[in-house]
Each structure stands twice: as structure tokens, then as C-alpha cells.
Design an enzyme around this catalytic site. Structure first.
Site, PDB file in Angstrom:
ATOM      1  N   LYS A 188     -16.397  12.900  25.597  1.00 34.23           N
ATOM      2  CA  LYS A 188     -17.140  12.625  24.363  1.00 34.23           C
ATOM      3  C   LYS A 188     -18.617  12.736  24.716  1.00 34.23           C
ATOM      4  CE  LYS A 188     -19.274  10.254  21.925  1.00 34.23           C
ATOM      5  NZ  LYS A 188     -20.625  10.652  21.435  1.00 34.23           N
ATOM      6  N   GLU A 263     -22.392   4.290  35.068  1.00 32.82           N
ATOM      7  CA  GLU A 263     -23.740   4.588  35.544  1.00 32.82           C
ATOM      8  C   GLU A 263     -24.694   4.276  34.411  1.00 32.82           C
ATOM      9  OE1 GLU A 263     -24.755   8.629  36.630  1.00 32.82           O
ATOM     10  OE2 GLU A 263     -26.818   8.007  36.330  1.00 32.82           O
TER      11      GLU A 263
HETATM   12  P1  NAI Z   1     -25.978   5.113  24.572  1.00 29.73           P
HETATM   13  O1  NAI Z   1     -25.664   4.400  25.827  1.00 29.73           O
HETATM   14  O2  NAI Z   1     -25.677   4.419  23.304  1.00 29.73           O
HETATM   15  O3  NAI Z   1     -25.205   6.518  24.542  1.00 29.73           O
HETATM   16  C1  NAI Z   1     -24.580   7.131  25.641  1.00 29.73           C
HETATM   17  C2  NAI Z   1     -23.213   7.679  25.206  1.00 29.73           C
HETATM   18  O4  NAI Z   1     -22.381   6.592  24.780  1.00 29.73           O
HETATM   19  C3  NAI Z   1     -23.255   8.644  24.035  1.00 29.73           C
HETATM   20  O5  NAI Z   1     -22.270   9.642  24.204  1.00 29.73           O
HETATM   21  C4  NAI Z   1     -22.875   7.762  22.862  1.00 29.73           C
HETATM   22  O6  NAI Z   1     -22.295   8.490  21.802  1.00 29.73           O
HETATM   23  C5  NAI Z   1     -21.857   6.844  23.480  1.00 29.73           C
HETATM   24  N1  NAI Z   1     -21.668   5.547  22.815  1.00 29.73           N
HETATM   25  C6  NAI Z   1     -22.563   4.831  22.095  1.00 29.73           C
HETATM   26  N2  NAI Z   1     -22.016   3.680  21.660  1.00 29.73           N
HETATM   27  C7  NAI Z   1     -20.739   3.657  22.098  1.00 29.73           C
HETATM   28  C8  NAI Z   1     -19.673   2.720  21.992  1.00 29.73           C
HETATM   29  N3  NAI Z   1     -19.800   1.573  21.334  1.00 29.73           N
HETATM   30  N4  NAI Z   1     -18.505   3.021  22.600  1.00 29.73           N
HETATM   31  C9  NAI Z   1     -18.357   4.162  23.284  1.00 29.73           C
HETATM   32  N5  NAI Z   1     -19.323   5.086  23.412  1.00 29.73           N
HETATM   33  C10 NAI Z   1     -20.515   4.834  22.831  1.00 29.73           C
HETATM   34  O7  NAI Z   1     -27.498   5.549  24.624  1.00 29.73           O
HETATM   35  P2  NAI Z   1     -28.456   6.050  23.421  1.00 29.73           P
HETATM   36  O8  NAI Z   1     -28.256   5.197  22.222  1.00 29.73           O
HETATM   37  O9  NAI Z   1     -28.253   7.499  23.237  1.00 29.73           O
HETATM   38  O10 NAI Z   1     -29.886   5.791  24.036  1.00 29.73           O
HETATM   39  C11 NAI Z   1     -30.512   4.519  23.947  1.00 29.73           C
HETATM   40  C12 NAI Z   1     -31.176   4.135  25.243  1.00 29.73           C
HETATM   41  O11 NAI Z   1     -30.210   4.022  26.270  1.00 29.73           O
HETATM   42  C13 NAI Z   1     -32.178   5.132  25.797  1.00 29.73           C
HETATM   43  O12 NAI Z   1     -33.423   4.995  25.245  1.00 29.73           O
HETATM   44  C14 NAI Z   1     -32.162   4.781  27.263  1.00 29.73           C
HETATM   45  O13 NAI Z   1     -33.009   3.697  27.511  1.00 29.73           O
HETATM   46  C15 NAI Z   1     -30.741   4.383  27.514  1.00 29.73           C
HETATM   47  N6  NAI Z   1     -29.973   5.507  28.085  1.00 29.73           N
HETATM   48  C16 NAI Z   1     -29.824   5.550  29.416  1.00 29.73           C
HETATM   49  C17 NAI Z   1     -29.172   6.600  29.999  1.00 29.73           C
HETATM   50  C18 NAI Z   1     -29.014   6.668  31.461  1.00 29.73           C
HETATM   51  O14 NAI Z   1     -28.625   7.703  31.999  1.00 29.73           O
HETATM   52  N7  NAI Z   1     -29.277   5.590  32.173  1.00 29.73           N
HETATM   53  C19 NAI Z   1     -28.648   7.717  29.208  1.00 29.73           C
HETATM   54  C20 NAI Z   1     -28.810   7.556  27.797  1.00 29.73           C
HETATM   55  C21 NAI Z   1     -29.475   6.484  27.285  1.00 29.73           C
END
Ligand code: NAI
Ligand code: MG
Length: 494
Positions: A188, A263
Site C-alpha cells: 500500500k 521504520e
Molecule cells: P503517515 O505515516 O501517515 O503515512 C505513511 C504511510 O502510512 C502512507 O502510505 C499512508 O497512507 C499510511 N497510513 C496512514 N495512516 C494509516 C493507518 N491508520 N493505517 C495504516 N496505514 C496508514 O505519514 P504522512 O501523513 O504522509 O506524513 C506526516 C508526517 O509523518 C510527515 O510530515 C513526517 O514528519 C512523517 N513521516 C515520516 C516518514 C519517515 O520516513 N520517517 C515518512 C512519511 C512521513
């Protein structure tokens, strides 16, 4: 512009994208779609299927069928040969894939070759692990004549939930391990950057990977992502993303006790001592944050600088930062492209506002770029100095090109501040004193530490987190362990 940049990726010639399930393109069961944009222009470049529970059910069933079929009986050498075919087809399509990533999430073409090389190195390395799924024969003290051993069996159906900051690379941590061990996958990808993941799934079938081994369901995190994380027939979730969502994934795993590899976020320290070679430390610390427009989990966003060189360091850092070329990522001279979405841009601008209100000194950047770039999501690389480690800009993950410079006086103070965070992903030290480097190497509580460099990763070395940056080591010879479970066998040799 170079020859790559003047083309559009072939995959965009049909902008109506579906899920990839059981080797076929399938629209959502609901028929609904979401739009995906080019962050350089704000234009919609494709529609994606909006997946939900019903789509995830179909994809997991496809992955389960493929797992129970001939795929799990491939020999290591058959898997290796197949993975080298995958390597070659990805190499052949490498320019098109990196260009797709430029359109989808703004990755500059100036980085394309290094991204492509990294992906190819990952595939070639994971191919070598096909013969590394090793058990042991163990002498026992059982009464009688028994032969005892452990074997390693593939876990089954792996769910992969990945973020938008570099899906072309991050999908391979999951695909590589699954192909090497005989697991199957439902991926996903993030709603803001799905296209390279969909294209790779199609190329895998072209390379000869059996249908159903790799499935991709697109859609929103709260819908498709949550359905996958909770699915009772998924054996393990590999998640990369925010710490907040990571905690949701842990809760969702409870029902069927899924295994997890997480991660998560970071707020990594980068410590600069007065005896450091500033010719290297200034660009090193700057690009340790600004690479990929700050959208890197291990970015060294808290730069701790020994107070006696603070003025000189900040002056040089500000001047380096102002000299960076930010703009259209299709231009080969551009170093930094846009951030991925309007939402991410708003989030970063809000943190810059918070930094100003908290009383930090803005010495470079701080604004959204206008003029020809006004429709895209471009933000200037930004440096705050005189930051206190308790300010929100020093505690919360911004995930954008924003550096916080925090002064320190002693090595112990630097370590205390460096470790005063809930995260533990990366950390670095710049010094010409080997005993100081060693003290920091041992003292920084993080999954990876760099000395006189920043952010270098190699698939054979591996990568992992500590504290709220997650758990589960990726890469290295242990990588396959994350896709296997041990089985003890006791045989009556009578
Ligand atoms: P997110 O952690 O919500 O999204 C990452 C993935 O998880 C995406 O594929 C999203 O569709 C999925 N996801 C979201 N909610 C979910 C749930 N309840 N259950 C299962 N999957 C879910 O991150 P987002 O909202 O895109 O970004 C927000 C902040 O998160 C960023 O500003 C950053 O600070 C942090 N982030 C950190 C990352 C890293 O590599 N450490 C990568 C992406 C975001
Ligand atoms: Mg996009």
C-alpha cells in the site's frame, strides 16, 4: 534540459491507474478514485483507485493463493536467477522509473543516477540472500537417537505500507526480502507517490515473477492502509512512516498478532566540534538535512555546534544554503525540488512560523518560492540558529528543509542534548579527534552513527531504529530473517 528531462514517463500515457492484483489492473470495488499531483506544478497527473477493505481482501487472497502455489517451492537458485532478471528489467527501465518519481514526488533528475544505482544494488544484494535462509543442526541431550535441527520457513503474506519520500527505493526493502525468501506481498504505497510502485509491480510480472506474488492496492492510509494493517490473513507488516501512524499499526496488529517491522520518524543530532574540518562539515551537515528537500527520516535536523565556532559555522552554513539551486526538478542543474504536497508545504511553513514565534533566529530561507514556481510546493532551504533544544522546531519532526542550530559548550552537554529526544534513528559527529569521535559513536543512542560524513547507507550494512524511531533491522545478511520464522524439527533416527 537534458534528454531525459524532455521526455514524459511512458507510464503516464494512460493517466487512469488501477490496483495491481493477481497480475492484472483492477479498478476499486467501489469504483471510486483519488487524484495524484505533480508537486512541481500542482497539476493532476493521474487518478488512482481508492482502495478499501474489499480491495484489500481480494489482494490478500491473491497473495495467499500465490504463496500456497508453486512460488514457495522455487529453489534458491531459481529465485536468484529470477531476481537477476528483475535486476535487468529494472535497469532497462531505470530512466523511465526515476523520471516517473520526478513527476510524482519531485525528486530532482540530478539525483536520478544515484537513485537508480541504489535500487540496482539492493536487488543484486537481496538476490545473493536467496541461499542465506539458514537453519542449524544442533546436538541434543534427548534420551535415545534423535536428530535435531532448525529450518527457516517463509512467513507468508507480507503487507508493506510505505511513505511518499522515495517509494522507488523504499519498496525494495519489502520486495527484495519477499522475492529472496518466497513470501508474497500486498503493498500500500502512500497516496502522494504511488506511480513507481505500480509500474514496478507490472515489470516484475514481465520479468517472470508469478502473478499474485506482488500486489499493489492504492488509496488512503485510513482506508486501504488500515484495512491491510488489520487484515487477519496478513502475517507481517513492514511499515515506514510517521511514529504516530506506527502506533496505530501496532494496535491494528493485535487481533492476529502480526509481526511488525517499523521504520518511523527522527530528529537526528549532528554534532560539530570546533576542531572539525568545516570545509566538509558545512556542506555535509547542510545536505544531511536538505537532500530530498528535507524529506528523509534520518535527516540530521538538530545541528549542535560548539559555541566557540558558532558564528563562523552559522555564517558558512547560511551562505552554503543560500547558494543551493532550488527549482524545477526536471532541470539537471537543480539540486532541490519541491516538497511532495500542499499538505506537506503547509506543515513546513507552519513550523517555520512556530520557529519565528519561539524566538529562534532565522538566518537563511524561511519562505515559499514564488514567481515561476508559485504553483508548485517549493520552500527555501531554511536555517534557524540560537535554537533551544526544548523548542518545538527542535523536538518535532518537520520533514522539510529546515535546520535548527543549537549551541553547546562541552562534549557531555552535546551528548545529553543529542539524546534528549524520543527518537533514535541517526546521528553524526564531526571532529578531527579520534577519541572524541569514539566517545560520540558509543554515546549517541541511535540505529546509525556517522563520523565525519552524513547519511551514507549501504544495503549490505543495513539500517534500523531505536526508541520511537521503530524496530526491525533492514538490509545486511540478517534482512531475510524478517521474512522467515524458525521451526525446530526433532527426528527419531531410531
Ligand atoms: P503517515 O505515516 O501517515 O503515512 C505513511 C504511510 O502510512 C502512507 O502510505 C499512508 O497512507 C499510511 N497510513 C496512514 N495512516 C494509516 C493507518 N491508520 N493505517 C495504516 N496505514 C496508514 O505519514 P504522512 O501523513 O504522509 O506524513 C506526516 C508526517 O509523518 C510527515 O510530515 C513526517 O514528519 C512523517 N513521516 C515520516 C516518514 C519517515 O520516513 N520517517 C515518512 C512519511 C512521513
Ligand atoms: Mg504525486
Amino acid at each position: 534540459m537534458n534528454s531525459i528531462a524532455s521526455k514524459t514517463p511512458s507510464f503516464l500515457s494512460n493517466p487512469k491507474k488501477h490496483h495491481f492484483i493477481d497480475g492484472e489492473w483492477r479498478p476499486s470495488v467501489s469504483g471510486e478514485v483519488i487524484e495524484t499531483r505533480n508537486p512541481s506544478t500542482g497539476e493532476v497527473i493521474a487518478t488512482l483507485a481508492r482502495g478499501g477493505q474489499a480491495d484489500v481482501d481480494v489482494a490478500v487472497a491473491s497473495a495467499r493463493r500465490a504463496f500456497e502455489g508453486r512460488w514457495s517451492r522455487f529453489t534458491p537458485s531459481q529465485r536468484h536467477a529470477l531476481m537477476m532478471k528483475v535486476h535487468d528489467i529494472i535497469e532497462k527501465n531505470g530512466d523511465d522509473l526515476t523520471l516517473l518519481e520526478t513527476y510524482d514526488m519531485g525528486s530532482p533528475v540530478s539525483r536520478a543516477n544515484s537513485v537508480k544505482d541504489r535500487v540496482l544494488q539492493m536487488i543484486a544484494y537481496f538476490a545473493t540472500l536467496t541461499s542465506s535462509c539458514l537453519g542449524e543442526t544442533i546436538p541434543n541431550s534427548l534420551p535415545g537417537n534423535y536428530f535435531t535441527m532448525t529450518i527457516k520457513a517463509p512467513l507468508g503474506v507480507i503487507g508493506g505500507i510505505i511513505p511518499w519520500n522515495g517509494p522507488l527505493v523504499s519498496q525494495w526493502w519489502i520486495l527484495g526480502g519477499a522475492l529472496a525468501t518466497g513470501c508474497t506481498v500486498v503493498l500500500k504505497p502512500a497516496e502522494d507517490a504511488c506511480l513507481s510502485v505500480l509500474r514496478v509491480a507490472e515489470l516484475l510480472v514481465e520479468a517472470g515473477v508469478p502473478k499474485g506474488v506482488v500486489n499493489v492496492v492504492t488509496g488512503l492510509g485510513a482506508e486501504a492502509g488500515a484495512a491491510l494493517a488489520a487484515h487477519p490473513d496478513v502475517d507481517k507488516i513492514f511499515f515506514t512512516g510517521s511514529t504516530e501512524t506506527g502506533k496505530e499499526i501496532i494496535k491494528a496488529s493485535a487481533a492476529n498478532m502480526k509481526r511488525l517491522s517499523l521504520e518511523l520518524g527522527g530528529k537526528s543530532p549532528d554534532i560539530i566540534f570546533a576542531d572539525a574540518d568545516l570545509e566538509k562539515a558545512v556542506p555535509g551537515a547542510a545536505m544531511g538535512v536538505f537532500a530530498n528537500s528535507g524529506q528523509i527520516c534520518f535527516a540530521g535536523t538538530r545541528v549542535f555546534v560548539e559555541r566557540k565556532i558558532q558564528n563562523e559555522f552559522v555564517e558558512r552554513l547560511a551562505s552554503f544554503t543560500k547558494g543551493l539551486n532550488v527549482g524545477n526538478p526536471l532541470d539537471p542543474n537543480v539540486q532541490l525540488g519541491p516538497v511532495v504536497s500542499q499538505r506537506q508545504l503547509d506543515r513546513i511553513m507552519n513550523y517555520i512560523d512556530i520557529g519565528n514565534k519561539e524566538g529562534a533566529d532565522l538566518v537563511a530561507g524561511g519562505s515559499r518560492l514564488g514567481a515561476g514556481l508559485a504553483k508548485g510546493y517549493f520552500v527555501e532551504p531554511t536555517v534557524f540558529t540560537n535554537v533551544d533544544n526544548n523548542m518545538r522546531i527542535a523536538r518535532e519532526e518537520i520533514f522539510g528543509p529546515v535546520i535548527s542550530v543549537v549551541p553547546f559548550d562541552t562534549a557531555d552537554e552535546a551528548l545529553r542534548l543529542a539524546n534528549d529526544t524520543v527518537y533514535g534513528l541517526g546521528g553524526a559527529v564531526w571532529t578531527s579527534n579520534i577519541s572524541m569521535a569514539t566517545k560520540m559513536m558509543h554515546g549517541i543512542k541511535a540505529g546509525q552513527v556517522w563520523v565525519n560524513c552524513y547519511g551514507l547507507l549501504d544495503v549490505a550494512v543495513g539500517f534500523g531504529g531505536h526508541k520511537q524511531s521503530g524496530y526491525g533491522w533492514k538490509g545486511g545478511s540478517q534482512h531475510v530473517e524478517g521474512f522467515l520464522y524458525p521451526k525446530a524439527v526433532t527426528m527419531n533416527a531410531g
